[in-house]
Design an enzyme around this catalytic site. Structure first.
Site, short mmCIF file in Angstrom:
data_model
loop_
_atom_site.label_atom_id
_atom_site.label_comp_id
_atom_site.label_asym_id
_atom_site.label_seq_id
_atom_site.Cartn_x
_atom_site.Cartn_y
_atom_site.Cartn_z
N HIS A 185 -2.18 13.97 28.08
CA HIS A 185 -1.31 14.93 27.14
C HIS A 185 -0.74 16.01 27.52
CE1 HIS A 185 -0.42 16.51 22.97
NE2 HIS A 185 -0.67 17.51 23.68
N GLU A 186 -1.65 16.92 28.42
CA GLU A 186 -1.30 18.03 28.80
C GLU A 186 -0.37 17.85 30.20
OE1 GLU A 186 -1.51 20.58 27.38
OE2 GLU A 186 -2.94 20.18 26.03
#
Length: 676
Positions: free
Chosen positions: A467-468
């Protein structure tokens, strides 16, 4: 020698962390603020008529030295803070708020912007220039440029006060998080906990010169404890400690600060002519207004709540049968969910962890970025770090050209706030014919290596890293002219698309084969595990959906109406949570005092955007699935239309250019198992 007051003589112009001293910050901020004011004055006093170049472009490239210092300081304030930095932040925040007001309330500057804006149809601007001009004009209007002087001053005071309140809020949450420890001295109280978690807790106790085991509210300690500890009384103690962060009878209580923040935000919106803070914020979002957000959340709740209630009943029956539990409480949810998941899918996070060594997962996400977007990551030792554990990488394209500098900071520390985020130390932009490349960072709080094991991730931590990294790709692949429109400088309900779409690769066999290898044997993750990961992806998704909706509704409750009548924070929360309530309330706990996303981050009136972006990411990944998850043509379209364009074009136009149509909600409902 104050390093912040001169050009950085470093590899790729990276930040010289080791040479920056705490006492450098205040003089550097003061000097950079003064320089920025001079740059603004030069624009205002220019005797030539206002043009796009001498006013709009000049404004876009003003204050860049200040932005650089701010990026360094505030990123360290989040990832590597100490008492000194917190004092500096309190001194600096009002100065920065004041400068921001000086600029947005500067009548001469606005006159020049308006003069260009009024003639924009005849200027032959590119789309990016048109967007920048419109953005500046609206930013000034939305920040009081058309107000009378007394209202401008009122706005300035509110902005100053808010800047300090938000800082105090974040410091209180961190202080309460750091203050709590669960110190266990009896071996039997560790029952159910995995060996690696116990070892990490023992290491922490040793570091503190204590016998036994220490568990904290840091996620790599807290989440496994709540998931695996058999001792229900201790789970309860941990859950209540986490739920009353900044909501206790001590100097860190944020109750009054929350009420002050929401009332100041509302007053600010009213001064500017908006019905509420949410109306003000959502004017520049894809959703456009609070009614759309409430309708969106309400529609999702109607689809998700029946499933959530069924799942809760099933989980309650399971806990009753297993342990004779009469009432499932919040501190039981993760524990029995994990037990039920293990029984139903024969899938245990602890069985999966050996296949998710952090180094392998990181190399896997790099490999996926190479296959999709032609990026190559090389760890280098010549780039300065703000902490020895930070890893630094050069990112190059297939022709050897520098794309970005990438920092990765993975483990919890005392001076680091909880959670995971992407940020940047330097944005991408073009100036004097040079395409300046960005310096991007991801910060996480993953399980540390122990004396006997490397850092092994839970599957949830794997998806967090992806995600990051998706946010990081948005920053790294930016290709715009102006820093204010670069990378993640997009509508807030669009910014989660690049991050959330990356999570999808974690569930695909073709991607998992690249990195999911046993840390001791090198054996590839068994394919039956992959099947079980996919099968379990929508496990208890109804409960997860309703939980996310509840946070979005609380956010809209605080910001979508006049909050001046709210005196009792806890009673207000209960009222907002009523439509989504599944578990019994915990009287000692409240969410708002530590809901940093909306009170200390950028998500006020925007928490719904996680679910909004899920619609986009499910629809976008559906396109990849149809054509192949590494299809070069779909990846090229995603890179060129989404990742590189930043905020230069309206997000729906960008999405349609990529997908060929507006997004459909069907792929999300199908993925979540919420379609009848």
């Amino acid at each position: 020698m104050n390093m912040l007051l001169k050009s950085f003589d470093t590899t790729h112009d990276t930040s010289p962390f080791a040479k920056i001293k705490n006492e450098d910050y205040i003089p550097a901020f003061d000097a950079a603020i003064a320089d920025t004011k001079k740059e603004i004055d030069a624009i205002c006093e220019n005797p030539d008529p206002a043009t796009f170049e001498n006013s709009i472009e000049a404004l876009s490239f003003s204050g860049m030295h200040l932005d650089r210092i701010s990026n360094i300081f505030f990123n360290l304030h989040s990832a590597e803070t100490n008492d000194e930095l917190e004092k500096i932040a309190q001194e600096v925040a009002p100065k920065l708020a004041d400068l921001s007001s000086d600029i947005t309330l500067n009548e001469k500057l606005f006159e020049r912007i308006k003069a260009v804006y009024d003639r924009k149809a005849e200027l032959g601007l590119t789309q990016e220039q048109d967007t920048l001009l419109t953005k500046y004009y609206l930013d000034f209007v939305r920040n009081g440029a058309l107000l009378p002087l007394d209202k401008k001053e009122e706005l300035r005071k509110i902005d100053q006060e808010l800047s300090v309140l938000k800082l105090h809020y974040g410091e209180h949450v961190l202080a309460d998080s750091n203050a709590y420890q669960l110190h266990i001295s009896k071996q039997e109280d560790l029952a159910g906990l995995p060996e690696g978690i116990v070892e990490a807790a023992h290491e922490l106790a040793k570091e503190e010169g204590k016998e036994g085991w220490i568990f904290t509210l840091d996620y790599p300690s807290y989440i496994p404890f709540m998931t695996y500890a058999d001792n229900r009384a201790l789970r309860r103690e941990m859950a209540i400690a986490a739920g009353k962060k900044a909501y206790q009878n001590n100097e860190n209580n944020n109750t009054d600060i929350v009420l002050k923040i929401v009332n100041l935000r509302h007053q600010r919106a009213q001064i500017l002519g908006y019905a509420s803070h949410a109306h003000f914020i959502l004017e520049e979002r894809m959703a456009k207004d609070p009614e759309t957000v409430k309708s969106f959340l309400g529609d999702l709740l109607a689809k998700g709540k029946p499933a959530a209630l069924r799942e809760f009943d099933e989980l309650s029956a399971f806990a009753k049968e297993l342990d004779g539990l009469d009432q499932l409480e919040k501190w039981d949810g993760s524990y029995y969910s994990e037990k039920l998941k293990q029984q139903r899918f024969n899938l245990d996070d602890e069985k999966l962890k050996p296949y998710f060594k952090l180094d392998n997962v990181l190399n896997g996400v790099f490999d996926i970025a190479h296959r999709l977007f032609g990026l190559n990551f090389k760890e280098v030792g010549t780039i300065d770090k703000y902490h020895p554990e930070v890893q630094t990488f050069e990112v190059r394209d297939d022709h050897g050209g520098l794309v970005a500098i990438f920092y990765a900071d993975f483990f919890p520390r005392k001076g680091k706030r909880n959670g995971a985020w992407m940020t940047s130390f330097k944005p991408q932009y073009r100036l004097h014919g040079v395409n300046e490349r960005p310096h991007v960072s991801i910060v996480c709080n993953f399980s540390r290596p122990t004396p006997t094991k490397p850092s092994l991730l839970t599957f949830n931590e794997v998806t967090t890293l992806f995600h990051e990294f998706g946010h990081a790709l948005h920053g790294m692949l930016a290709d715009t002219t102006y820093p204010t429109l670069s990378g993640t400088s997009v509508y807030w309900d669009f910014v989660e698309l690049p991050s959330q779409i990356m999570e999808n690769w974690c569930y695909e066999e073709e991607a998992l084969k690249l990195f999911a290898k046993h840390y001791e044997t090198g054996e590839l993750i068994p394919m039956e595990y992959v099947e079980k990961i996919k099968e379990s992806a929508s496990f208890l998704e109804g409960l997860a959906t309703v939980r996310q909706i509840s946070f979005g509704m609380l956010d809209m409750g605080w910001h979508g109406q006049d909050p001046s009548a709210i005196k009792d924070l806890k009673a207000f929360e209960n009222e907002q949570f009523a439509p989504t309530q599944i578990y019994p309330d915990v009287q000692e706990n409240a969410m708002s005092p530590s809901f940093s996303h909306i009170f200390n981050g950028g998500y006020s009136s925007g928490y719904y955007s996680y679910k909004w972006a899920e619609v986009l990411d499910a629809d976008a990944f559906d396109y990849f699935k149809q054509e192949g998850i590494f299809n070069p043509e779909v990846a090229r379209k995603f890179k060129e239309n989404i990742l590189s364009k930043g905020g230069t074009v309206h997000p729906m136009e960008l999405y349609k250019a990529f997908r060929g149509q507006e997004p459909s909600v069907e792929p999300l409902l199908r993925r979540a198992g919420l379609l009848d």
